[in-house]
Design an enzyme around this catalytic site. Structure first.
Site, mmCIF file in Angstrom:
data_model
loop_
_atom_site.group_PDB
_atom_site.id
_atom_site.type_symbol
_atom_site.label_atom_id
_atom_site.label_comp_id
_atom_site.label_asym_id
_atom_site.label_seq_id
_atom_site.Cartn_x
_atom_site.Cartn_y
_atom_site.Cartn_z
ATOM 1 N N ASP A 1 0.851 -1.181 0.000
ATOM 2 C CA ASP A 1 0.000 0.000 0.000
ATOM 3 C C ASP A 1 0.891 1.237 0.000
ATOM 4 O O ASP A 1 2.104 1.153 0.194
ATOM 5 C CB ASP A 1 -0.996 0.000 1.167
ATOM 6 C CG ASP A 1 -0.332 0.118 2.523
ATOM 7 O OD1 ASP A 1 0.855 -0.231 2.652
ATOM 8 O OD2 ASP A 1 -1.005 0.561 3.466
ATOM 9 N N TYR B 1 2.934 4.768 0.727
ATOM 10 C CA TYR B 1 3.556 5.389 1.898
ATOM 11 C C TYR B 1 2.516 6.233 2.622
ATOM 12 O O TYR B 1 1.675 6.880 1.982
ATOM 13 C CB TYR B 1 4.717 6.276 1.479
ATOM 14 C CG TYR B 1 5.884 5.543 0.861
ATOM 15 C CD1 TYR B 1 6.580 4.570 1.567
ATOM 16 C CD2 TYR B 1 6.324 5.852 -0.425
ATOM 17 C CE1 TYR B 1 7.677 3.915 1.012
ATOM 18 C CE2 TYR B 1 7.417 5.202 -0.990
ATOM 19 C CZ TYR B 1 8.089 4.235 -0.265
ATOM 20 O OH TYR B 1 9.163 3.600 -0.819
ATOM 21 N N PHE C 1 6.933 2.227 -4.126
ATOM 22 C CA PHE C 1 8.319 2.458 -3.708
ATOM 23 C C PHE C 1 8.831 3.869 -4.023
ATOM 24 O O PHE C 1 9.891 4.263 -3.525
ATOM 25 C CB PHE C 1 9.289 1.419 -4.304
ATOM 26 C CG PHE C 1 9.061 0.030 -3.809
ATOM 27 C CD1 PHE C 1 9.406 -0.334 -2.521
ATOM 28 C CD2 PHE C 1 8.481 -0.927 -4.630
ATOM 29 C CE1 PHE C 1 9.185 -1.623 -2.051
ATOM 30 C CE2 PHE C 1 8.255 -2.223 -4.171
ATOM 31 C CZ PHE C 1 8.607 -2.564 -2.879
ATOM 32 N N HIS D 1 11.393 -9.176 0.540
ATOM 33 C CA HIS D 1 11.103 -7.744 0.450
ATOM 34 C C HIS D 1 12.357 -6.930 0.770
ATOM 35 O O HIS D 1 13.166 -7.341 1.612
ATOM 36 C CB HIS D 1 9.978 -7.387 1.433
ATOM 37 C CG HIS D 1 9.352 -6.064 1.168
ATOM 38 N ND1 HIS D 1 9.874 -4.886 1.672
ATOM 39 C CD2 HIS D 1 8.265 -5.713 0.445
ATOM 40 C CE1 HIS D 1 9.121 -3.882 1.275
ATOM 41 N NE2 HIS D 1 8.137 -4.353 0.523
#
Length: 224
Positions: A64, A66, A77, A186
């Site tokens: 989701d 920031y 990202f 991740h």
């Protein structure tokens, strides 16, 4: 919510008429009118705006947006210019430097990737300020799954970069043998040392694209 107007619309337009999306739309409108939500409403669909379906060569899946002020702008990202580079992106840049030798830039603004055919898609497209995953389970996952299914059925090779278990759960939808699926932990500080570092996703992607007659991605992000 800025509407999708490019070739994604043909694939995603049926979703707008489904009951889940009508409930999602009501929920999101109410959230924006009553509290602080990211990204700005006009940026919700930026992943689709920046990277038309016909131009997608690579897919990077995030979770989701920031949730701090001024960061999110609709690409996973990526953060707006002037924002500190988030920890996961710091690690992405480290791996990019080790993989391809790209200099580590002074910003986290990744629109250059999106404009070259890298779809940077979060599976949930909105979030409450300072409340990670607060819009999870409201319907966005069904919408972005429709986008992933549309990508899977494209009759050309696409690279899917799946970092972390939530992204890797989408692998079951990717059964087109033309595509390449790259999986790794991740890039967050909690998991990057478990195999994200050294996974070489950028060089592997470019090798695959070139083997199939497509231009490699220029992954280097310039300083601002």
């Amino acid at each position: 919510m800025g509407m999708i107007e490019n070739d994604w619309l043909q694939e995603l337009e049926p979703e707008f008429h489904k009951p889940y999306y009508k409930e999602l739309y009501k929920f999101v409108r109410a959230e924006y009118s009553s509290t602080q939500i990211f990204p700005p409403a006009d940026d919700i669909f930026n992943a689709f705006h920046f990277t038309p379906l016909s131009e997608v060569k690579v897919v990077i899946l995030g979770q989701d947006p920031y949730h701090n002020v001024g960061q999110a702008h609709g690409l996973c990202f990526s953060v707006k210019p002037g924002q500190d580079i988030p920890p996961s992106l710091v690690n992405i840049y480290k791996e990019l430097h080790d993989d391809l030798g790209c200099p580590i830039p002074n910003n986290g603004y990744l629109t250059k990737w999106a404009k070259q055919g890298v779809l940077m898609l979060n599976t949930v497209l909105t979030v409450r300020a300072h409340m990670a995953n607060s819009h999870r389970g409201k319907g966005w996952e069904e919408f972005t799954d429709a986008a992933i299914r549309a990508l899977n059925k494209q009759d050309r090779p696409i690279v899917f970069i799946l970092w972390g278990s939530p992204a890797q759960q989408k692998k079951k939808m990717l059964d087109n043998p033309k595509h390449l699926i790259l999986e790794a932990p991740h890039p967050s500080p909690l998991s990057a040392y478990r195999g994200f570092f050294g996974s070489k996703p950028f060089s592997k992607t470019n090798t695959f694209l070139e083997q199939h007659g497509m231009a490699a991605i220029d992954w280097a992000i310039e300083n601002i």
